[in-house]
Design a protein around this motif. Sequence first.
Motif, PDB file in Angstrom:
ATOM      1  N   GLN A  70     -24.158  39.186  34.674  1.00 29.95           N
ATOM      2  CA  GLN A  70     -23.586  38.352  35.630  1.00 29.95           C
ATOM      3  C   GLN A  70     -22.244  38.803  35.763  1.00 29.95           C
ATOM      4  O   GLN A  70     -21.370  39.000  36.909  1.00 29.95           O
ATOM      5  CB  GLN A  70     -24.010  36.912  36.003  1.00 29.95           C
ATOM      6  N   PHE A  71     -21.374  38.545  34.554  1.00 29.66           N
ATOM      7  CA  PHE A  71     -20.105  38.518  34.450  1.00 29.66           C
ATOM      8  C   PHE A  71     -19.701  40.047  34.694  1.00 29.66           C
ATOM      9  O   PHE A  71     -18.511  40.429  35.435  1.00 29.66           O
ATOM     10  CB  PHE A  71     -19.570  38.349  32.911  1.00 29.66           C
ATOM     11  N   ILE A  72     -20.395  41.048  34.277  1.00 30.53           N
ATOM     12  CA  ILE A  72     -19.954  42.609  34.448  1.00 30.53           C
ATOM     13  C   ILE A  72     -20.240  42.617  35.981  1.00 30.53           C
ATOM     14  O   ILE A  72     -19.328  43.364  36.498  1.00 30.53           O
ATOM     15  CB  ILE A  72     -20.878  43.467  33.661  1.00 30.53           C
ATOM     16  N   LYS A  73     -21.322  42.215  36.706  1.00 29.98           N
ATOM     17  CA  LYS A  73     -21.410  42.490  37.987  1.00 29.98           C
ATOM     18  C   LYS A  73     -20.226  42.008  38.789  1.00 29.98           C
ATOM     19  O   LYS A  73     -19.856  42.596  39.792  1.00 29.98           O
ATOM     20  CB  LYS A  73     -22.765  41.938  38.520  1.00 29.98           C
ATOM     21  N   GLU A  74     -19.886  40.658  38.522  1.00 27.74           N
ATOM     22  CA  GLU A  74     -18.743  40.231  39.046  1.00 27.74           C
ATOM     23  C   GLU A  74     -17.234  40.356  39.044  1.00 27.74           C
ATOM     24  O   GLU A  74     -16.555  40.253  39.897  1.00 27.74           O
ATOM     25  CB  GLU A  74     -18.871  38.526  39.282  1.00 27.74           C
ATOM     26  N   GLU A  75     -17.265  40.898  37.752  1.00 22.73           N
ATOM     27  CA  GLU A  75     -15.692  40.766  37.371  1.00 22.73           C
ATOM     28  C   GLU A  75     -15.330  42.325  37.080  1.00 22.73           C
ATOM     29  O   GLU A  75     -14.369  42.585  36.994  1.00 22.73           O
ATOM     30  CB  GLU A  75     -15.498  39.912  35.963  1.00 22.73           C
ATOM     31  N   LEU A  76     -16.208  43.291  36.535  1.00 24.86           N
ATOM     32  CA  LEU A  76     -15.962  44.433  36.269  1.00 24.86           C
ATOM     33  C   LEU A  76     -16.257  45.621  37.356  1.00 24.86           C
ATOM     34  O   LEU A  76     -16.084  46.770  37.002  1.00 24.86           O
ATOM     35  CB  LEU A  76     -16.448  44.738  34.690  1.00 24.86           C
ATOM     36  N   HIS A  91     -31.831  45.981  29.851  1.00 20.33           N
ATOM     37  CA  HIS A  91     -31.063  47.350  29.565  1.00 20.33           C
ATOM     38  C   HIS A  91     -30.760  48.107  31.038  1.00 20.33           C
ATOM     39  O   HIS A  91     -29.599  48.382  31.172  1.00 20.33           O
ATOM     40  CB  HIS A  91     -31.527  47.964  28.589  1.00 20.33           C
ATOM     41  N   SER A  92     -31.768  48.074  31.644  1.00 21.40           N
ATOM     42  CA  SER A  92     -31.531  48.987  32.931  1.00 21.40           C
ATOM     43  C   SER A  92     -30.641  48.234  33.853  1.00 21.40           C
ATOM     44  O   SER A  92     -29.758  49.074  34.332  1.00 21.40           O
ATOM     45  CB  SER A  92     -32.909  49.142  33.681  1.00 21.40           C
ATOM     46  N   GLY A  93     -30.398  46.898  33.828  1.00 19.80           N
ATOM     47  CA  GLY A  93     -29.401  46.389  34.657  1.00 19.80           C
ATOM     48  C   GLY A  93     -27.842  46.668  34.226  1.00 19.80           C
ATOM     49  O   GLY A  93     -27.015  46.950  34.729  1.00 19.80           O
ATOM     50  N   PHE A  94     -27.739  46.648  32.691  1.00 20.00           N
ATOM     51  CA  PHE A  94     -26.611  47.040  32.075  1.00 20.00           C
ATOM     52  C   PHE A  94     -26.058  48.655  32.477  1.00 20.00           C
ATOM     53  O   PHE A  94     -24.963  49.005  32.972  1.00 20.00           O
ATOM     54  CB  PHE A  94     -26.505  46.951  30.706  1.00 20.00           C
ATOM     55  N   ALA A  95     -27.215  49.298  32.363  1.00 22.47           N
ATOM     56  CA  ALA A  95     -26.979  51.059  32.528  1.00 22.47           C
ATOM     57  C   ALA A  95     -26.512  51.078  34.010  1.00 22.47           C
ATOM     58  O   ALA A  95     -25.773  52.090  34.195  1.00 22.47           O
ATOM     59  CB  ALA A  95     -28.396  51.782  32.207  1.00 22.47           C
TER      60      ALA A  95
END
Length: 156
Positions: free
Chosen positions: A148-154, A55-59
């Motif tokens: 990983q997708f969010i980190k790389e793409e968004l 969760h903290s990674g998403f936040a």
Amino acid sequence: MTAVGQAAPAFTLQASDNQTLSLSQFYGQNVVLYFYPKDQTPTCTTEACDFRDFHSGFAELNTVVLGISPDSVKSHDKFIAKHELPFPLLADPDHQVAEAYGVWVLKKMYGREYMGIERTTFVIDKEGNIAKVWPKVKVKGHVQEVLQFIKEELQS
């Protein structure tokens, strides 16, 4: 099923902790919207706890996690309390949102056919469009793949 590039279907649902949440509240943030069949079942618990553990990674990536199932708010509250989930779970008892996203499908188990949720994860970008879809999710490693997708793409 709702496809990449389409506007995410709008919704307003009752959520855990006596909240009412709408997708529109989260414009300007990425949203991980994951549909799961049932609270307190082994695979659904593993998936929810994986989202909890990351969760903290998403936040940190300005991303909100929302879970949706046909279970009641009362069931969601117990599930959250038992597993210390730091994100809301939304109740879709009449499966209208699941149908809008195309995840309310005919399923088969032990030769019996029934309608239910196909475990699916959507990433919705800051503008409210579907950025990625994972249909028929296999839970092992899934949450890390979403992160990983969010980190790389968004992230810009």
